[in-house]
Design a protein around this motif. Structure first.
Motif, PDB file in Angstrom:
ATOM      1  N   GLU A 534       0.839  -1.199   0.000  1.00  0.00           N
ATOM      2  CA  GLU A 534       0.000   0.000   0.000  1.00  0.00           C
ATOM      3  C   GLU A 534       0.875   1.250   0.000  1.00  0.00           C
ATOM      4  OE1 GLU A 534      -2.449   2.895  -0.037  1.00  0.00           O
ATOM      5  OE2 GLU A 534      -3.298   0.873  -0.169  1.00  0.00           O
ATOM      6  N   MET A 535       0.528   2.233  -0.853  1.00  0.00           N
ATOM      7  CA  MET A 535       1.298   3.470  -0.947  1.00  0.00           C
ATOM      8  C   MET A 535       1.086   4.379   0.263  1.00  0.00           C
ATOM      9  SD  MET A 535       0.888   4.576  -4.946  1.00  0.00           S
ATOM     10  CE  MET A 535       1.841   6.074  -4.646  1.00  0.00           C
ATOM     11  N   LYS A 536      -0.118   4.358   0.834  1.00  0.00           N
ATOM     12  CA  LYS A 536      -0.434   5.274   1.932  1.00  0.00           C
ATOM     13  C   LYS A 536       0.208   4.799   3.237  1.00  0.00           C
ATOM     14  CE  LYS A 536      -4.873   6.586  -0.121  1.00  0.00           C
ATOM     15  NZ  LYS A 536      -6.349   6.558   0.019  1.00  0.00           N
ATOM     16  N   GLU A 537       0.088   5.650   4.264  1.00  0.00           N
ATOM     17  CA  GLU A 537       0.684   5.314   5.554  1.00  0.00           C
ATOM     18  C   GLU A 537      -0.053   4.184   6.253  1.00  0.00           C
ATOM     19  OE1 GLU A 537       1.273   8.589   8.136  1.00  0.00           O
ATOM     20  OE2 GLU A 537       2.511   9.726   6.740  1.00  0.00           O
ATOM     21  N   THR A 564       3.371  -0.730   4.136  1.00  0.00           N
ATOM     22  CA  THR A 564       2.793   0.583   3.849  1.00  0.00           C
ATOM     23  C   THR A 564       3.878   1.570   3.398  1.00  0.00           C
ATOM     24  OG1 THR A 564       2.988   1.199   6.186  1.00  0.00           O
ATOM     25  CG2 THR A 564       0.889   0.269   5.456  1.00  0.00           C
ATOM     26  N   LYS A 565       3.411   2.714   2.894  1.00  0.00           N
ATOM     27  CA  LYS A 565       4.306   3.741   2.329  1.00  0.00           C
ATOM     28  C   LYS A 565       5.227   3.125   1.277  1.00  0.00           C
ATOM     29  CE  LYS A 565       5.731   5.177   6.421  1.00  0.00           C
ATOM     30  NZ  LYS A 565       6.424   5.983   7.469  1.00  0.00           N
ATOM     31  N   ALA A 566       4.666   2.142   0.556  1.00  0.00           N
ATOM     32  CA  ALA A 566       5.450   1.371  -0.409  1.00  0.00           C
ATOM     33  C   ALA A 566       4.977   1.667  -1.833  1.00  0.00           C
ATOM     34  CB  ALA A 566       5.321  -0.123  -0.122  1.00  0.00           C
ATOM     35  N   THR A 567       5.909   2.075  -2.682  1.00  0.00           N
ATOM     36  CA  THR A 567       5.622   2.346  -4.093  1.00  0.00           C
ATOM     37  C   THR A 567       6.120   1.186  -4.943  1.00  0.00           C
ATOM     38  OG1 THR A 567       5.862   4.726  -3.738  1.00  0.00           O
ATOM     39  CG2 THR A 567       5.977   3.945  -6.008  1.00  0.00           C
TER      40      THR A 567
END
Length: 643
Positions: A534-537, A564-567
């Motif tokens: 997931e891109m978000k926190e 999370t915070k993963a692109t």
């Protein structure tokens, strides 16, 4: 039909025509001054007219300085007149009226002007709420007595004392909240002193024949030093001696994950608290009410027939369908609109004070508008072509038919229900699929013309010659195109949930919203090793608070790994290359499932056709923008109401 459910019961001088209780759910339908409004009267009147045995008016403040705005209050004599109008309306509709006396402790924080009372010093970030003084305790006890007197004068048939959900009486009773060292804290006997004094004050100020209910939690979940069921049973016996007649057995509190038990979402088992209520009934010998996801007449009747409890709370069941009781008693069960435990309107809507003035319901957009939305027969019957048979389209079709219009539904797939059916494929969410199926059956019984596997075009418009068109064609999943994506099998989350495809081996789910979490649940339940990227926190940004608690607990139990915070950067043979705060790593997997959201299906061609043929059109639901099901259904309802 449902003999046990619709058997009368007498409690002191109050006679109820059945065993169904509309509980005291917060609505925020009172005005700024906490006065009864026409909206609240119409809301309760509709449920009483719908056959409910007892309506309990919600969380009524007993103390003026701590009464939050838009919550009901009975803390001053000036409120009696409004309450009398409410009880008169309930009685005129054939029901009985109760009132829940309430002091909300930290729950009043939603109104910055309301005074907060707590039994012990309680820190909140940069400030601490100080413990109540003995003088304040005595003042609140007197307020309960005075509120009880007003309630009797206002025409209520019974009173409920709220001693649960870490409101003030429960906070005193529970060792998890009460750390006092004076006569009101420490031992169980001391902790019980304040709530018992409140009960006695109520009993002393109401007629002998007026029943007194008590809502109490079975035990304290997730709370260190909290109440045990044994302590609750011991307190209930003391409450009986003090004048309580009926126990309303709830569960949960508002400062731990146990809040999921107060307004239990679809993830929680139906009737999950019944056995607890049954034990308390057996050990206290008191009349007892079961609470907790009892949303069908069959389940309610079975609970009563098995002699587990004496009455049942059916709250959200009657939010979804105010005619629930009448339909059930008359055997019209196929017409009932059932609650599906989505929590989108009753809880999330209640908490969303910026966007929602009061509660609503995904399944019933009329909720809170019973007086103002008069569903009058159409002055001129129109033929309305509805493109799309999802929940929004079906809602519009049903209401149009009811009002005398001629709806015609064209659905591109082979079934009605749209994404609601897909949502119902996830583990534990079969009620959503059943709700869509049941609404489709109602469409059929109403004689509404439905055409399956057909795309609307100029020829169909020429054939149907509609007066207006509703475009409700929904949205489709967004796909992504990462470098090297051909290295792995890639699937759409919706296709996986619908059973159209089956990923193999370990799976990476790209996207941690509701759909991503649900497909992760489905795959992990089947034994796959699942990771969510997931891109978000945080994941679950589109989930309400209570559903999020339940879903995250499920992810933990299934050992789903969440990044999370993963692109996502690229796909390699080993898996997906991601970047987290500037650092790259490879997440190994055998298959990839994409759940990064949806976009409205193309409808420009339909709009062009309508404009060419001068047919008025309305775009609703996900066809306008992908949002919650509640918004889509509400739009379908409003278009049909106004045509």
């Amino acid at each position: 039909m449902f003999k046990s459910l619709f058997t009368p019961i007498k409690i002191r001088d109050m006679e109820l025509k059945n065993r169904v209780i509309m509980p005291a759910m917060g609505t925020r339908m009172a005005n700024e001054k906490s006065e009864i409004t026409e909206r609240l009267v119409a809301y309760h009147e509709a449920r009483a007219r719908g056959g409910c045995g007892l309506n309990i008016v919600e969380v009524s403040s007993v103390h003026t300085p701590s009464a939050p705005a838009h919550f009901v209050s009975i803390s001053e004599d000036i409120y009696i007149r409004g309450h009398r109008q409410l009880t008169d309306a309930i009685h005129h509709a054939g029901g009985r009226a109760g009132i829940q006396l309430w002091q909300g402790s930290i729950a009043v924080m939603m109104d910055s002007k309301a005074k907060i009372f707590v039994p012990s010093d309680m820190p909140f970030g940069t400030f601490t709420v100080p413990a109540m003084t003995v003088e304040e305790i005595e003042e609140i006890i007197q307020c309960y007595g005075a509120a009880a007197r007003r309630s009797a004068e206002a025409g209520y048939d019974c009173i409920e004392f709220h001693c649960a959900h870490n409101y003030l009486p429960h906070s005193f009773l529970s060792g998890g909240f009460n750390r006092r060292t004076d006569a009101y804290g420490g031992s169980f006997e001391n902790r019980a002193r304040f709530p018992l004094a409140c009960i006695r004050a109520i009993r002393e100020n109401i007629p002998e024949g007026m029943p007194l209910f008590m809502r109490i939690g079975v035990h304290d979940d997730y709370l260190q030093n909290g109440l045990t069921i044994e302590e609750t049973i011991a307190f209930c016996k003391l409450a009986k001696e003090a004048g309580v007649d009926v126990l309303d057995i709830s569960r949960g509190n508002i400062i731990t994950p146990a809040s999921i038990y107060e307004v239990p979402p679809i993830d929680i088992t139906n009737g999950f608290n019944v056995d607890n209520a049954s034990r308390i009934r057996k050990e206290t010998g008191m009349l007892t009410v079961a609470v907790g996801r009892i949303n069908t007449a069959q389940l309610a009747d079975e609970i009563l027939a098995q002699d587990k409890v004496d009455m049942v709370v059916m709250g959200r069941a009657q939010l979804a369908d105010p005619e629930f009781c009448n339909k059930a008693q008359e055997g019209r069960t196929e017409e009932i609109i059932h609650c599906v435990g989505c929590n989108q309107g009753c809880y999330d809507g209640f908490c969303d004070v910026r966007n929602r003035p009061f509660i609503t319901c995904l399944r019933n957009p009329m909720l809170g508008h019973e007086k103002e939305y008069k569903l009058e027969p159409a002055t001129h019957s129109k033929k309305v072509l509805i493109v799309g048979g999802g929940m929004a389209g079906m809602e519009a079709a049903m209401l149009l038919k009811e009002r005398g219009h001629i709806p015609v539904v064209y659905e591109v797939s082979d079934h009605l229900g749209g994404q609601f059916v897909t949502a119902g494929q996830a583990p534990g969410k079969a009620e959503m699929k059943e709700a869509a199926r049941a609404l489709g059956k109602q469409i059929e019984r109403k004689g509404i013309d439905v055409h399956y596997q057909m795309q609307v075009n100029a020829a169909i418009l020429e054939k149907e010659k509609p007066d207006e068109m509703i475009i409700a064609i929904g949205a489709s999943p967004i796909m992504i195109n990462l470098p090297g994506i051909e290295n792995k099998p890639v699937y759409k989350a919706h296709d996986v949930l619908d059973g159209k495809c089956t990923p193999e081996g370990s799976v990476c789910v790209i996207g941690g919203g509701l759909v991503g979490l649900e497909v992760a649940d489905a795959l992990a339940t089947k034994g796959h090793l699942v990771k969510i990227i997931e891109m978000k926190e945080q994941v679950g940004a589109d989930l309400g608070n209570l559903r999020k608690i339940a879903v995250m607990q499920k992810m933990q139990s299934l050992n789903v790994e969440i990044l999370t915070k993963a692109t996502c950067v690229a796909v390699q043979e080993q898996g997906i290359c991601i970047e987290i705060e500037g650092e790259k790593q490879v997440v190994c997997c055998d298959s990839i499932v994409v759940a990064v959201g949806a976009k409205p299906n193309e409808h420009a061609s339909l709009v062009a056709l309508c404009e060419e043929k001068k047919i008025p059109y309305h775009i609703i639901g996900d066809a306008k923008s992908a949002r919650r099901a509640m918004d889509a259904i509400e739009e379908g309802f409003n278009v049909a109401r106004q045509l």
